[in-house]
Write a protein that holds these residues in place. Sequence first.
Motif, short mmCIF file in Angstrom:
data_model
loop_
_atom_site.label_atom_id
_atom_site.label_comp_id
_atom_site.label_asym_id
_atom_site.label_seq_id
_atom_site.Cartn_x
_atom_site.Cartn_y
_atom_site.Cartn_z
N ARG A 9 0.83 -1.21 0.00
CA ARG A 9 0.00 0.00 0.00
C ARG A 9 0.87 1.26 0.00
O ARG A 9 0.76 2.11 0.90
CB ARG A 9 -0.97 0.01 1.20
CG ARG A 9 -2.03 -1.07 1.10
CD ARG A 9 -3.00 -1.03 2.27
NE ARG A 9 -3.81 -2.25 2.24
CZ ARG A 9 -5.02 -2.36 1.71
NH1 ARG A 9 -5.60 -1.33 1.18
NH2 ARG A 9 -5.66 -3.51 1.71
N LEU A 10 1.73 1.35 -1.01
CA LEU A 10 2.51 2.59 -1.20
C LEU A 10 1.72 3.49 -2.14
O LEU A 10 1.37 3.08 -3.25
CB LEU A 10 3.88 2.27 -1.81
CG LEU A 10 4.79 1.36 -0.99
CD1 LEU A 10 6.11 1.11 -1.73
CD2 LEU A 10 5.08 1.97 0.39
N PRO A 11 1.41 4.70 -1.71
CA PRO A 11 0.55 5.58 -2.52
C PRO A 11 1.28 6.20 -3.71
O PRO A 11 2.51 6.33 -3.68
CB PRO A 11 0.16 6.67 -1.53
CG PRO A 11 1.32 6.75 -0.60
CD PRO A 11 1.86 5.35 -0.47
N GLU A 12 0.53 6.62 -4.70
CA GLU A 12 1.09 7.33 -5.86
C GLU A 12 1.64 8.69 -5.45
O GLU A 12 2.52 9.23 -6.10
CB GLU A 12 -0.01 7.56 -6.91
CG GLU A 12 -0.42 6.30 -7.65
CD GLU A 12 0.50 5.99 -8.83
OE1 GLU A 12 1.52 6.67 -8.99
OE2 GLU A 12 0.18 5.05 -9.56
N ASN A 13 1.06 9.26 -4.36
CA ASN A 13 1.47 10.61 -3.95
C ASN A 13 1.33 10.77 -2.44
O ASN A 13 0.61 9.98 -1.80
CB ASN A 13 0.60 11.66 -4.66
CG ASN A 13 -0.88 11.47 -4.43
OD1 ASN A 13 -1.55 10.74 -5.17
ND2 ASN A 13 -1.41 12.11 -3.41
N GLY A 14 1.99 11.79 -1.91
CA GLY A 14 1.83 12.11 -0.49
C GLY A 14 0.45 12.71 -0.24
O GLY A 14 -0.28 13.03 -1.19
N SER A 15 0.09 12.87 1.03
CA SER A 15 -1.21 13.46 1.35
C SER A 15 -1.12 14.18 2.70
O SER A 15 -0.17 13.97 3.45
CB SER A 15 -2.31 12.39 1.35
OG SER A 15 -1.94 11.27 2.11
N ASN A 41 9.28 5.75 -1.61
CA ASN A 41 9.21 4.65 -2.59
C ASN A 41 9.38 3.29 -1.95
O ASN A 41 9.32 2.26 -2.62
CB ASN A 41 10.31 4.83 -3.66
CG ASN A 41 9.91 5.93 -4.62
OD1 ASN A 41 8.73 6.07 -4.96
ND2 ASN A 41 10.88 6.72 -5.04
N THR A 42 9.65 3.27 -0.64
CA THR A 42 9.82 2.00 0.06
C THR A 42 8.91 1.99 1.28
O THR A 42 8.44 3.06 1.72
CB THR A 42 11.26 1.85 0.57
OG1 THR A 42 11.51 2.95 1.48
CG2 THR A 42 12.29 1.88 -0.55
N SER A 43 8.72 0.82 1.87
CA SER A 43 7.86 0.73 3.04
C SER A 43 8.40 1.59 4.18
O SER A 43 7.64 2.25 4.89
CB SER A 43 7.77 -0.74 3.47
OG SER A 43 6.76 -0.88 4.42
N GLU A 44 9.71 1.61 4.34
CA GLU A 44 10.34 2.32 5.47
C GLU A 44 10.24 3.83 5.34
O GLU A 44 10.46 4.57 6.30
CB GLU A 44 11.83 1.94 5.60
CG GLU A 44 12.08 0.55 6.14
CD GLU A 44 11.58 -0.53 5.18
OE1 GLU A 44 11.76 -0.35 3.96
OE2 GLU A 44 10.99 -1.51 5.65
N THR A 45 9.97 4.32 4.11
CA THR A 45 9.95 5.78 3.93
C THR A 45 8.52 6.31 3.66
O THR A 45 8.35 7.48 3.33
CB THR A 45 10.86 6.19 2.75
OG1 THR A 45 10.48 5.42 1.60
CG2 THR A 45 12.33 5.94 3.07
#
Length: 331
Positions: A25-31, A160-164
Amino acid sequence: MKATAIAPSNIAFIKYWGKKEEVLRLPENGSVSMCLSNLLTTTTVEFSSDYKGDLVEIGGYKGDMGNKGDMGRIRIIEHLDRIRKMAGINLKAKVVTKNNFPTGTGLSSSASGFAALTLAGAKAAGLNLSEKELSILARQGSGSACRSIPDGFVEWLDGNTSETSYGVSIFPPEHWEICDVVAVVSREKKEISSTEGQKLTGTSPFFKTRILNIKNKILKIKEYIKYKKFTEFGEMTEAEALEMHAIMLTSQPSLIYLMPNSILLMKLVKKWRSEGLECYFTVNTGQDIHIIVEKKNESALCERLRSVEEVKEIIVNEAGKGTRIIDKHLF
Ligand code: PMV
């Protein structure tokens, strides 16, 4: 061990709609969002060798999850599996969870639900996770849940990664006295979950344009929040909600989450604004409308909403705390 957590839902001013990676569940953009003080999920988790299988009770508001109940249960058990893996245990669990608000109508119960499950589950499994680790874990249950872990105004960093990819508090709840007044217009549950709907984002011809502009919008909205520029903030929030729905409407197949009464409310907000009551709407995947107003105008807005026959319930929220442990267990 048994633990109980309480978690807020949140309302996004700049929305998450579309994933670049499905499983994590890495999004296309921040929010950017705000935790809501009065839309809350409480969840108790207990891991024990007494349980032969996972027991999940989803209750609370009106006592049911309708036909989304089974899917909800499966996702909860998948999340327990993530927690068991991190803690290195294989005990089964009992989970009791309840919301104090309607589910499946656009009020983001999955955000509060997975945030509460994450903290209660981690604590009950003996894990001692940082806020960042909790947010990363919550995100894997439901994307927007990562923004319900920290307090107040929150940015979900676009990694771009789970940790970030996790939520951080950008301002505490008391930074700005604004309200999100929720107008419940129907208790009917949406037909297509946001998880399913999000898979279609790339099919809208307008999605590329959205992504080109989104980083700049995030920078701007953070400035507006920082300097409490309500007019610019409200205008951007409303335009952003309409943009997300434009993507939904132009996806293939199209997604129509709004109902006639949602449109009615959106038009009333614009009318009230033209009459001098400064308020702006935003809306998620569902029909209920969130109306953003400065605290000083909240009672004037509620008075107008009470005169609208189509409004079934009004829930006033301020910026609230994130997810926390409480002593009172549900079982
Ligand atoms: O977290 P999910 O998968 O339920 O996605 C919800 C996304 C929106 O509520 C529509 C927008 C947002 O950013 O909260």
